[in-house]
Design an enzyme around this catalytic site. Structure first.
Site, short mmCIF file in Angstrom:
data_model
loop_
_atom_site.label_atom_id
_atom_site.label_comp_id
_atom_site.label_asym_id
_atom_site.label_seq_id
_atom_site.Cartn_x
_atom_site.Cartn_y
_atom_site.Cartn_z
N TYR A 1 -26.98 48.30 -56.67
CA TYR A 1 -28.29 47.72 -56.96
C TYR A 1 -28.43 46.40 -56.21
CZ TYR A 1 -25.21 45.73 -60.52
OH TYR A 1 -24.15 45.14 -61.16
N HIS B 1 -23.35 45.47 -54.31
CA HIS B 1 -24.66 45.35 -53.68
C HIS B 1 -24.65 45.91 -52.26
CE1 HIS B 1 -25.09 42.85 -57.08
NE2 HIS B 1 -24.36 41.90 -56.60
#
Ligand code: C5P
Length: 329
Positions: free
Chosen positions: A257, A305
């Site tokens: 994410y 990430h």
């Protein structure tokens, strides 16, 4: 802007004079029409999308940007927009471990503590909101960016990035601090707490941390009673996180994410007219660390990430002159 208004007044007076002369002196109609079609006339009456000299972000006609930028996705939760479409709810659930909590009830409790109205719907020709997005990179050390950062209307900081003792490089003002329970820090009365809800428990935590402090653990032990002004608390919309994840970063994987820094940058793109970025990336020696770390440890670049895509997107935004990135030292 003000001189522009004066010009418009002068122009209206001139126009009245011309109309009078058309009527009284019988100026040929063709000449009058030509005057009205003149580009100066058009420019004087054309409303600028914002009042900034440098750029008006949301009004950019850059094709790459307009393909991605969705002004209609709300950056913040409010009482009126909290219902989540199924696909977004499913995506959001996939970021977190299973919870028994009822989302609507959690939202109801949240807005019994913090304000539920919409924010920042004030874009327009008279607004020029400049924003500094300040990440926590060690490249801020020795940068002397402090006064420049402080000169922005909004100064957005993230997580635990301190100000005290680092003012000359990072500035001293903080209008918004973006955080989640595990990265929380106490705030003064004037700063907006902007919660990044990676899970439903994060929303339960903020409600609790501002009231009775019953939530003491999320992934691990967290601050249970937070000093912050309840009236200034905002929560990033899960639909906004989903939009950044899919539309900007094109991420297919469920487990990865967007990073805090990238989400804050996107938040700024949506609520500001001009965005300048500080404290992102490695320092000039290629070290990835925090400006507040005494001894730079090696800093893992991506973790969960999508660091590579985020980095590329930030470079693209800069190359297209949509933002300015200050690389530091
Ligand atoms: O480390 P932390 O998550 O608190 O940092 C906040 C943000 O600052 C990160 O999400 C990242 O965008 C930015 N940062 C960076 N380079 C570093 C440290 C932080 O770009 N060396």
């Amino acid at each position: 802007m003000r001189s522009c208004k004066h010009m418009k007044i002068v122009f209206v007076v001139l126009l009245s004079a011309i109309i009078s002369s058309v009527t009284l002196c019988k100026v040929p109609y063709d000449q009058f029409k030509h005057l009205m079609n003149n580009s100066i006339v058009e420019r004087l009456f054309h409303e600028e999308p914002c009042a900034c000299m440098e750029r008006c972000l949301a009004a950019s006609d850059d094709e790459w940007f307009t393909e991605r930028f969705r002004q209609n996705v709300p950056p913040l939760l409010s009482l009126n927009n909290s219902v989540l479409p199924d696909n977004i709810y499913t995506w959001w659930q996939s970021l977190q471990s299973k919870s028994q909590a009822n989302y609507s009830q959690v939202i109801q409790e949240l807005f019994s503590v913090i304000p539920g109205e919409g924010h920042y719907r004030d874009a327009g020709p008279s607004r020029c909101r400049t924003c500094a997005v300040v990440g926590n990179s060690g490249n801020l050390v020795g940068s002397f960016y402090g006064p420049l950062i402080d000169s922005h209307d909004f100064v957005m900081r993230m997580n635990k990035g301190p100000v005290e003792g680092y003012e000359k490089d990072v500035g001293s003002r903080t209008t918004h601090r973006i955080m989640y329970p595990e990265s929380a820090t106490h705030l003064d009365n004037t700063t907006h707490l902007v919660l990044l809800p990676f899970k439903i428990l994060d929303i339960q935590w903020v409600t609790s941390a501002l009231t009775d402090g019953t939530v003491k653990r999320t992934r691990y032990k967290v601050i249970d009673k937070l000093q912050a002004n309840k009236d200034k608390v905002m929560v990033i919309h899960p639909a906004f996180m989903h939009y950044v994840h899919t539309t900007w970063l094109h991420i297919k994987s469920r487990r990865s994410y967007p990073s805090t820094g990238f989400l804050v940058l996107m938040f700024a793109l949506h609520i500001c007219d001009e965005v300048n970025v500080f404290g992102f990336g490695a320092n000039s020696k290629g070290t990835w660390h925090h400006y507040f770390e005494k001894m730079p440890k090696s800093f893992k670049r991506t973790g969960k990430h999508s660091g590579g895509i985020e980095h590329q997107t930030i470079l693209e935004l800069q190359e297209r002159q949509l933002i300015s990135v200050y690389r530091g030292w």
